[in-house]
Enzyme design. Structure first.
Site, PDB file in Angstrom:
ATOM      1  N   SER A   7       0.816  -1.221   0.000  1.00 31.55           N
ATOM      2  CA  SER A   7       0.000   0.000   0.000  1.00 31.55           C
ATOM      3  C   SER A   7       0.848   1.269   0.000  1.00 31.55           C
ATOM      4  CB  SER A   7      -0.884   0.009   1.252  1.00 31.55           C
ATOM      5  OG  SER A   7      -0.069  -0.196   2.395  1.00 31.55           O
TER       6      SER A   7
ATOM      7  N   TYR B 147       3.802   4.310  -0.703  1.00 30.03           N
ATOM      8  CA  TYR B 147       4.111   5.290  -1.764  1.00 30.03           C
ATOM      9  C   TYR B 147       5.097   4.712  -2.796  1.00 30.03           C
ATOM     10  CZ  TYR B 147       6.533   9.667  -3.321  1.00 30.03           C
ATOM     11  OH  TYR B 147       7.136  10.685  -4.020  1.00 30.03           O
ATOM     12  N   ILE B 148       6.235   4.219  -2.312  1.00 33.21           N
ATOM     13  CA  ILE B 148       7.238   3.666  -3.231  1.00 33.21           C
ATOM     14  C   ILE B 148       6.747   2.335  -3.804  1.00 33.21           C
ATOM     15  CG2 ILE B 148       9.604   2.764  -3.392  1.00 33.21           C
ATOM     16  CD1 ILE B 148      10.396   4.798  -1.202  1.00 33.21           C
TER      17      ILE B 148
ATOM     18  N   ARG C 139      -1.396  -4.537   5.685  1.00 36.28           N
ATOM     19  CA  ARG C 139      -1.937  -4.871   6.994  1.00 36.28           C
ATOM     20  C   ARG C 139      -3.427  -5.197   6.907  1.00 36.28           C
ATOM     21  NH1 ARG C 139       0.886  -0.749  11.209  1.00 36.28           N
ATOM     22  NH2 ARG C 139       1.059   0.567   9.352  1.00 36.28           N
TER      23      ARG C 139
ATOM     24  N   ALA D 108       8.198  -2.604   3.337  1.00 34.98           N
ATOM     25  CA  ALA D 108       7.385  -2.173   4.489  1.00 34.98           C
ATOM     26  C   ALA D 108       8.265  -1.762   5.665  1.00 34.98           C
ATOM     27  CB  ALA D 108       6.449  -3.291   4.926  1.00 34.98           C
ATOM     28  N   SER D 109       8.019  -0.595   6.186  1.00 31.70           N
ATOM     29  CA  SER D 109       8.707  -0.093   7.369  1.00 31.70           C
ATOM     30  C   SER D 109       8.053   1.240   7.691  1.00 31.70           C
ATOM     31  CB  SER D 109      10.194   0.130   7.066  1.00 31.70           C
ATOM     32  OG  SER D 109      10.962   0.136   8.241  1.00 31.70           O
TER      33      SER D 109
ATOM     34  N   TYR E  33      14.260   7.530  13.362  1.00 28.72           N
ATOM     35  CA  TYR E  33      13.929   6.917  12.056  1.00 28.72           C
ATOM     36  C   TYR E  33      15.201   6.394  11.395  1.00 28.72           C
ATOM     37  CZ  TYR E  33      13.022   6.381   7.111  1.00 28.72           C
ATOM     38  OH  TYR E  33      12.985   5.864   5.825  1.00 28.72           O
TER      39      TYR E  33
ATOM     40  N   LYS F 116      16.340   2.448  10.356  1.00 23.05           N
ATOM     41  CA  LYS F 116      16.769   1.977   9.035  1.00 23.05           C
ATOM     42  C   LYS F 116      18.133   1.293   9.111  1.00 23.05           C
ATOM     43  CE  LYS F 116      14.609   2.230   5.855  1.00 23.05           C
ATOM     44  NZ  LYS F 116      13.544   1.276   5.447  1.00 23.05           N
TER      45      LYS F 116
HETATM   46  P1  NAP Z   1       4.795   4.614   3.154  1.00 28.11           P
HETATM   47  O1  NAP Z   1       3.974   5.034   2.013  1.00 28.11           O
HETATM   48  O2  NAP Z   1       4.428   5.082   4.509  1.00 28.11           O
HETATM   49  O3  NAP Z   1       4.917   3.037   3.129  1.00 28.11           O
HETATM   50  C1  NAP Z   1       5.293   2.306   4.252  1.00 28.11           C
HETATM   51  C2  NAP Z   1       4.645   0.952   4.166  1.00 28.11           C
HETATM   52  O4  NAP Z   1       5.032   0.194   5.318  1.00 28.11           O
HETATM   53  C3  NAP Z   1       3.119   0.996   4.143  1.00 28.11           C
HETATM   54  O5  NAP Z   1       2.672   0.124   3.148  1.00 28.11           O
HETATM   55  C4  NAP Z   1       2.741   0.493   5.519  1.00 28.11           C
HETATM   56  O6  NAP Z   1       1.558  -0.278   5.499  1.00 28.11           O
HETATM   57  C5  NAP Z   1       3.885  -0.439   5.823  1.00 28.11           C
HETATM   58  N1  NAP Z   1       3.987  -0.661   7.254  1.00 28.11           N
HETATM   59  C6  NAP Z   1       4.306   0.224   8.221  1.00 28.11           C
HETATM   60  N2  NAP Z   1       4.252  -0.380   9.427  1.00 28.11           N
HETATM   61  C7  NAP Z   1       3.871  -1.658   9.201  1.00 28.11           C
HETATM   62  C8  NAP Z   1       3.617  -2.798  10.027  1.00 28.11           C
HETATM   63  N3  NAP Z   1       3.741  -2.750  11.359  1.00 28.11           N
HETATM   64  N4  NAP Z   1       3.241  -3.950   9.427  1.00 28.11           N
HETATM   65  C9  NAP Z   1       3.096  -4.037   8.088  1.00 28.11           C
HETATM   66  N5  NAP Z   1       3.312  -3.006   7.251  1.00 28.11           N
HETATM   67  C10 NAP Z   1       3.693  -1.842   7.818  1.00 28.11           C
HETATM   68  O7  NAP Z   1       6.316   5.072   2.957  1.00 28.11           O
HETATM   69  P2  NAP Z   1       7.310   4.988   1.714  1.00 28.11           P
HETATM   70  O8  NAP Z   1       7.874   6.338   1.571  1.00 28.11           O
HETATM   71  O9  NAP Z   1       6.704   4.311   0.544  1.00 28.11           O
HETATM   72  O10 NAP Z   1       8.428   4.059   2.351  1.00 28.11           O
HETATM   73  C11 NAP Z   1       8.658   2.724   1.891  1.00 28.11           C
HETATM   74  C12 NAP Z   1      10.044   2.317   2.307  1.00 28.11           C
HETATM   75  O11 NAP Z   1      10.987   3.212   1.728  1.00 28.11           O
HETATM   76  C13 NAP Z   1      10.290   2.368   3.804  1.00 28.11           C
HETATM   77  O12 NAP Z   1      11.108   1.259   4.131  1.00 28.11           O
HETATM   78  C14 NAP Z   1      11.060   3.678   4.001  1.00 28.11           C
HETATM   79  O13 NAP Z   1      11.885   3.632   5.130  1.00 28.11           O
HETATM   80  C15 NAP Z   1      11.873   3.684   2.718  1.00 28.11           C
HETATM   81  N6  NAP Z   1      12.366   5.019   2.315  1.00 28.11           N
HETATM   82  C16 NAP Z   1      11.492   6.025   2.048  1.00 28.11           C
HETATM   83  C17 NAP Z   1      11.969   7.273   1.648  1.00 28.11           C
HETATM   84  C18 NAP Z   1      11.050   8.419   1.315  1.00 28.11           C
HETATM   85  O14 NAP Z   1      11.528   9.569   1.193  1.00 28.11           O
HETATM   86  N7  NAP Z   1       9.753   8.178   1.115  1.00 28.11           N
HETATM   87  C19 NAP Z   1      13.361   7.477   1.551  1.00 28.11           C
HETATM   88  C20 NAP Z   1      14.228   6.418   1.830  1.00 28.11           C
HETATM   89  C21 NAP Z   1      13.716   5.183   2.197  1.00 28.11           C
HETATM   90  P3  NAP Z   1       0.119   0.276   5.950  1.00 28.11           P
HETATM   91  O15 NAP Z   1      -0.531   0.737   4.680  1.00 28.11           O
HETATM   92  O16 NAP Z   1      -0.536  -0.892   6.551  1.00 28.11           O
HETATM   93  O17 NAP Z   1       0.360   1.404   6.911  1.00 28.11           O
END
Ligand code: NAP
Length: 352
Positions: free
Chosen positions: A14, A16-17, A37, A86-87, A165, A169
């Site tokens: 679900s 963003y990435i 989830r 997921a994180s 955060y 990571k």
């Molecule tokens: P996001 O849209 O918030 O996605 C995070 C995902 O993790 C969601 O699908 C969320 O699921 C899931 N999640 C969180 N807690 C969970 C749990 N306890 N059990 C199962 N699923 C869980 O954020 P994003 O930006 O796409 O980030 C994705 C990854 O990229 C992460 O690992 C983040 O650290 C990494 N990242 C992001 C960025 C950035 O700038 N966006 C930069 C570097 C690295 P739900 O829908 O159930 O909440």
């Protein structure tokens, strides 16, 4: 890139990435097993079903929480590749940083990778890590006496009390390498993006990515922004890098994904060039002393963070990602498309 149709598990489908990763996989005809989830939460998953309905690939969603030890086994059956995205990516709104960030990141990585160890079909895992596991504060660059961070660097300065955060990571990535090194069935490639911008395929994500652009557009940062530089990259480039990492047999180790380093004022200037003066994009930098004094009153910014980051240069060597095949799109386009989406979605009020 050898991408003969296969079955790929994407955790956190679900997100963003993950949305862009899944789109590219489905467009290439792969079968995607996505974990979320709550598969019945239509706001989080409708966009995935919609994209699957018009793509050659097939999507199947499974329920899995990072903290459930056995949650990923069913979703992994028949997969050759696991992409673990997921994180929790939240920078505010929690009271216990360990429970909100560190525990789900680290235990989640362990639970996913122990499921990989039980699933003999998986040969490669791509982990969505971050530059946060490469460094903690901008001052780390000077301390390391380097001109740019590269994939040999590790964040040694974050903790649960300082940059939690970032700590989540680096701890999760270290756990991943520890588990990978203890076996020979599968290899691990990590994608380490900077701050990700660009249009989202979902309106339901809690990703912190959009927050700064919204604050710049709605006037909350009108009085000035800190002199804070960070690495930025387009979400579609990050997603494509995951596929390159998955399907290129020679992909190995860690890949920093940063297009350019921009300051907050630099981002504001790019937005003003596209959207003009009708939005209150910041025009000046706030003095560091003011940021130091006011930061903790305004949000999750600590004085230690200000001291170690504001006014300090950060740079990245992204040559390994280019060797992998990433061709970075212009960051001006990324920011303009993302801000336009914030306007279209009503996150920032349109002005005429
Ligand atoms: P996001 O849209 O918030 O996605 C995070 C995902 O993790 C969601 O699908 C969320 O699921 C899931 N999640 C969180 N807690 C969970 C749990 N306890 N059990 C199962 N699923 C869980 O954020 P994003 O930006 O796409 O980030 C994705 C990854 O990229 C992460 O690992 C983040 O650290 C990494 N990242 C992001 C960025 C950035 O700038 N966006 C930069 C570097 C690295 P739900 O829908 O159930 O909440």
């Amino acid at each position: 890139m050898n991408s003969t149709a296969t079955t790929v598990l994407v955790t956190g489908a679900s997100g963003y990435i993950a949305g862009w990763i899944i789109k590219e996989l489905l467009d290439q005809g792969h079968t995607v097993h996505g974990t979320v989830r709550d598969p019945n939460k239509s706001k989080s998953v409708d966009h995935l079903h919609k994209m699957a309905s018009s793509a050659p690939g097939t999507l199947k969603l499974f329920k899995a929480d990072l903290l459930d030890v056995d949650a990923f086994d069913a979703a992994m059956q028949g997969c050759s590749i696991v992409m673990h995205t997921a994180s929790p990516f939240i920078i505010d709104g929690y009271s216990d940083a360990f429970e909100a960030l560190v525990r789900p990141a680290v235990e989640g990585t362990r639970n996913v990778l122990e499921a990989v160890n039980r699933c003999s079909t998986v040969t490669r895992v791509v982990l969505t890590s971050s530059v946060a596991s490469v460094f903690g504060d901008n001052t780390d660059l000077k301390k390391a006496a380097k001109t740019a961070f590269d994939e040999n660097d590790w964040n040694t300065t974050s903790s649960v009390d300082h940059n939690p955060y970032q700590f989540s990571k680096v701890e999760a990535e270290r756990k991943a390498w520890e588990i990978q090194k203890a076996q020979t069935q599968w290899d691990l490639v990590t994608i380490n993006p900077g701050m990700v911008y660009g249009p989202s395929l979902t309106t339901a994500s809690n990703s912190a990515s959009i927050d700064t652009l919204v604050q710049m557009g709605d006037g909350r940062l009108r009085t000035g922004v800190p002199n804070l530089g960070y690495g930025v990259v387009d979400v579609r480039d990050v997603a494509h890098a995951h596929l390159l990492a998955a399907f290129n047999k020679d992909a190995k180790g860690r890949y920093i994904l940063v297009n350019r380093v921009l300051t907050m004022l630099g981002i504001a200037k790019i937005l003003r060039n596209t959207f003009g003066n009708k939005y209150p994009f910041p025009r000046m930098q706030a003095p560091k002393l003011v940021v130091w004094a006011m930061g903790p009153l305004l949000g999750p910014v600590t004085r230690k963070f200000v001291s170690r980051n504001v006014g300090h240069i950060v740079k990245f060597d992204h040559s390994r990602s280019e060797q992998l095949g990433v061709k970075y799109r212009p960051i001006e386009q990324t920011l303009a498309e993302h801000f336009q989406q914030a306007l279209d979605d009503g996150l920032v009020k349109k002005r005429s």
